[in-house]
Scaffold this active site. Structure first.
Site, short mmCIF file in Angstrom:
data_model
loop_
_atom_site.label_atom_id
_atom_site.label_comp_id
_atom_site.label_asym_id
_atom_site.label_seq_id
_atom_site.Cartn_x
_atom_site.Cartn_y
_atom_site.Cartn_z
N HIS A 312 0.97 -1.02 -0.11
CA HIS A 312 0.25 0.02 0.13
C HIS A 312 0.62 1.39 -0.14
O HIS A 312 1.94 1.17 0.61
CB HIS A 312 -0.66 -0.12 1.20
N ASP A 370 -8.02 -5.55 0.42
CA ASP A 370 -8.33 -6.38 -0.88
C ASP A 370 -8.00 -7.87 -0.76
O ASP A 370 -8.45 -8.64 -1.49
CB ASP A 370 -7.91 -5.65 -2.22
N1 CMC Z 1 4.21 -7.58 -4.97
C1 CMC Z 1 5.33 -7.40 -5.10
N2 CMC Z 1 6.30 -6.34 -5.14
C2 CMC Z 1 5.66 -5.24 -4.70
C3 CMC Z 1 4.26 -5.13 -4.30
C4 CMC Z 1 3.33 -6.33 -4.57
N3 CMC Z 1 2.09 -6.40 -4.18
N4 CMC Z 1 3.80 -3.91 -3.98
C5 CMC Z 1 5.04 -3.21 -3.76
N5 CMC Z 1 5.92 -3.87 -4.40
C6 CMC Z 1 7.39 -3.68 -4.25
C7 CMC Z 1 7.78 -2.92 -5.54
O1 CMC Z 1 8.30 -3.63 -6.63
C8 CMC Z 1 8.80 -1.75 -5.07
O2 CMC Z 1 9.76 -2.62 -4.93
P1 CMC Z 1 11.45 -2.03 -5.45
O3 CMC Z 1 11.67 -0.85 -4.18
O4 CMC Z 1 12.48 -3.00 -5.08
O5 CMC Z 1 11.43 -1.26 -6.53
C9 CMC Z 1 8.50 -1.59 -3.60
O6 CMC Z 1 7.73 -2.64 -3.04
C10 CMC Z 1 7.54 -0.36 -3.48
O7 CMC Z 1 6.60 -0.30 -4.33
P2 CMC Z 1 5.72 0.88 -5.04
O8 CMC Z 1 5.18 0.36 -6.40
O9 CMC Z 1 6.89 1.96 -5.20
O10 CMC Z 1 4.94 1.49 -4.12
P3 CMC Z 1 3.45 2.11 -4.67
O11 CMC Z 1 3.36 2.96 -3.25
O12 CMC Z 1 4.00 3.05 -5.63
O13 CMC Z 1 2.43 1.43 -5.12
C11 CMC Z 1 0.73 -0.25 -4.61
C12 CMC Z 1 1.54 0.95 -4.02
C13 CMC Z 1 -0.85 -0.58 -3.64
C14 CMC Z 1 -0.06 0.21 -6.05
C15 CMC Z 1 1.53 -1.60 -4.98
O14 CMC Z 1 1.83 -1.99 -3.58
C16 CMC Z 1 0.89 -2.72 -5.80
O15 CMC Z 1 0.68 -2.63 -6.83
N6 CMC Z 1 0.21 -3.66 -5.02
C17 CMC Z 1 -0.73 -4.60 -5.65
C18 CMC Z 1 -2.15 -3.95 -5.86
C19 CMC Z 1 -3.09 -3.88 -4.48
O16 CMC Z 1 -3.27 -4.72 -3.94
N7 CMC Z 1 -3.59 -2.65 -4.45
C20 CMC Z 1 -4.52 -2.37 -3.62
C21 CMC Z 1 -4.42 -1.11 -2.67
S1 CMC Z 1 -5.54 -1.08 -1.14
C22 CMC Z 1 -6.77 -0.73 -1.77
C23 CMC Z 1 -7.03 0.67 -2.44
O17 CMC Z 1 -6.48 1.59 -1.78
O18 CMC Z 1 -7.36 0.86 -3.65
#
Ligand code: CMC
Length: 436
Positions: A312, A370
């Site tokens: 998240h 989720d």
């Molecule tokens: N699986 C594997 N690696 C992950 C995941 C995941 N679900 N989420 C983040 N990471 C890694 C990412 O690759 C990155 O690694 P590195 O620093 O080595 O490059 C690090 O963790 C930080 O990730 P980020 O993409 O910079 O984080 P963000 O804040 O931009 O993204 C997120 C947040 C929710 C979009 C992401 O965690 C994600 O895609 N999760 C899966 C989708 C999901 O479950 N979304 C629901 C969110 S809660 C409901 C809502 O609010 O809508």
């Protein structure tokens, strides 16, 4: 940049080359202070750069507070756990809209007002029939909520507080009706009209699952579960869809159209679409012994696969909503007598393995709301394509509350971000015959 706490107000000093500027620091009631850069461009000729808004507060708000490190979520100061345990969804709606919990009389009046707006214009049913039967219900919801802007001309003067409130109540009241219609349309069953002697969530379940040839009896445990799911999703600060609603609304656009914009944003798998994606992922994993393969893929930077329902932007600790959702999931499966759900077994084991894995621990990736919501909603009888629709239904109050707060802010201006331009510099037009 230096932050200093002078005798009076705090300020930060920005130094670029030989020149320095004082930037005011604003204090919230809790949470990080913010450096006010509103005059930065005028003073320095520079913009700030923060794609994805990871360090940017886009507005002032008194609705919802999240402490992502501690895993705390407050609606108007009240912890989500207490609201989900003791209150109902319409009470949460009242709280989000008006800022305080209602008295018994205020609650009765609010419930009455919402209940009296549950029907949609009969013409809407013909609008639905323009869609293919296999349309995704989110596509239908975006369009039908947008279409409401063509129906309720008496509640779209956004300068009139009374009309703003009627539009808000209409949206909260009609969303279950539209969501249920979107579902009924895809399964080829007749639309079911709202029944006003039922509470909000029971009415929704009945509109989804009753058919004219049989009496539908609402199971109070299941309707309580869906009500709790609505409370958990009701608002979540300045997330992508809420920011979309605020940005769309900042131009003075029609409130129903603004909510349709929020629904469109919510649809994506990185946001509200993650519950659908999480359940699909559990199904694809298929068995507990295949979990390590998927954990490996999630960690592989060359593989776009991510563990859906994990991670998240704000929570760097267990999402407090996920804990309540996990409990609700067990309650629903228990009530329905589902003793062995292979997807639940996979989810529990996946969570256990991921929470011990260095990759997830280091990045503070925990299950989010989720992760367990899909299993719960599926057990309640909803197809995966409806999961995000339910999220949209519940989030409508958050969107409309944030929209109202923005419109009522005397300093409100149109949202207009700037950019770091990296394209071609000025060049002369070449007639087509001379281009190579
Ligand atoms: N699986 C594997 N690696 C992950 C995941 C995941 N679900 N989420 C983040 N990471 C890694 C990412 O690759 C990155 O690694 P590195 O620093 O080595 O490059 C690090 O963790 C930080 O990730 P980020 O993409 O910079 O984080 P963000 O804040 O931009 O993204 C997120 C947040 C929710 C979009 C992401 O965690 C994600 O895609 N999760 C899966 C989708 C999901 O479950 N979304 C629901 C969110 S809660 C409901 C809502 O609010 O809508």
């Amino acid at each position: 940049m230096d932050a200093s706490n002078g005798n009076s107000a705090k300020s930060a000093t920005l130094t670029i080359g030989e020149q320095s500027w004082d930037l005011p620091i604003l204090k919230g009631s809790i949470g990080p202070d913010v450096v006010d850069i509103g005059k930065l461009y005028g003073q320095t000729g520079m913009f700030t750069y923060d794609p994805g808004f990871t360090s940017t507060a886009s507005c002032e708000s008194s609705i919802t507070y999240i402490d992502g490190d501690e895993g705390i979520l407050l609606y108007r100061g009240y912890p989500i756990e207490q609201l989900a345990e003791s209150g109902d969804f319409l009470e949460t709606c009242y709280l989000l809209l008006y800022g305080e919990l209602p008295t018994a009389a205020q609650k009765a009046d609010f419930d009455y007002r919402v209940t009296r707006h549950t029907m949609v214009h009969e013409q809407m049913s013909r609008f639905f029939h323009g869609f293919r039967r296999d349309a995704h219900p989110m596509a239908v919801l975006v369009a039908s909520v947008g279409a409401l802007s063509a129906f309720y001309h008496d509640s779209t003067d956004i300068a009139d507080p009374q009309q703003r409130m009627i539009a808000s109540i209409r949206m909260i009241a009609k969303m279950p009706t539209l969501a249920a219609m979107a579902y009924k349309y895809t399964v080829g069953q007749p639309f079911v009209y709202p029944k006003n002697d039922l509470d909000y969530s029971s009415n929704f379940l009945r509109m989804c699952f009753s058919v004219p040839c049989e009496e539908y009896k609402v199971n109070p445990i299941l309707s309580r579960a869906i009500d709790r799911i609505f409370i958990l999703h009701a608002d979540h600060e300045q997330n992508a869809s809420t920011s979309t609603v605020r940005l769309a609304g900042s131009s003075g656009a029609n409130p129903f159209a603004c909510i349709a914009a929020g629904i469109a944003c919510l649809w994506g798998p990185a946001h509200g679409g993650a519950n659908e994606a999480a359940l699909k992922m559990l199904g694809e994993i298929g068995s507990v012994d295949r979990i390590p393969e998927y954990i490996k893929r999630a960690k592989d930077k060359n593989d776009p696969f991510r563990l859906m329902g994990f991670g998240h932007r704000v929570y760097k600790n267990y999402d407090p909503r996920a804990k309540i959702m996990q409990k609700t999931c067990h309650e629903v499966l228990g009530e329905l007598g589902i003793k062995d759900d292979p997807l639940l077994d996979i989810a529990v084991e996946l969570e256990r393995i991921a929470l011990q894995d260095e990759y997830f621990v280091e990045r503070k990736l925990y299950p989010n709301i989720d992760f367990y919501s899909g299993i719960t909603l599926r057990a309640l009888g909803f197809p995966t394509s409806m999961f995000t629709v339910l999220f949209a239904l519940a989030r409508t109050v958050g969107w409309i509350g944030q929209w109202k707060e923005m419109i009522e802010d005397p300093g409100q201006r149109i949202g207009r971000p700037r950019q770091l331009y990296t394209g071609a510099t000025s060049r002369d037009y070449i007639p087509i015959a001379r281009r190579k």
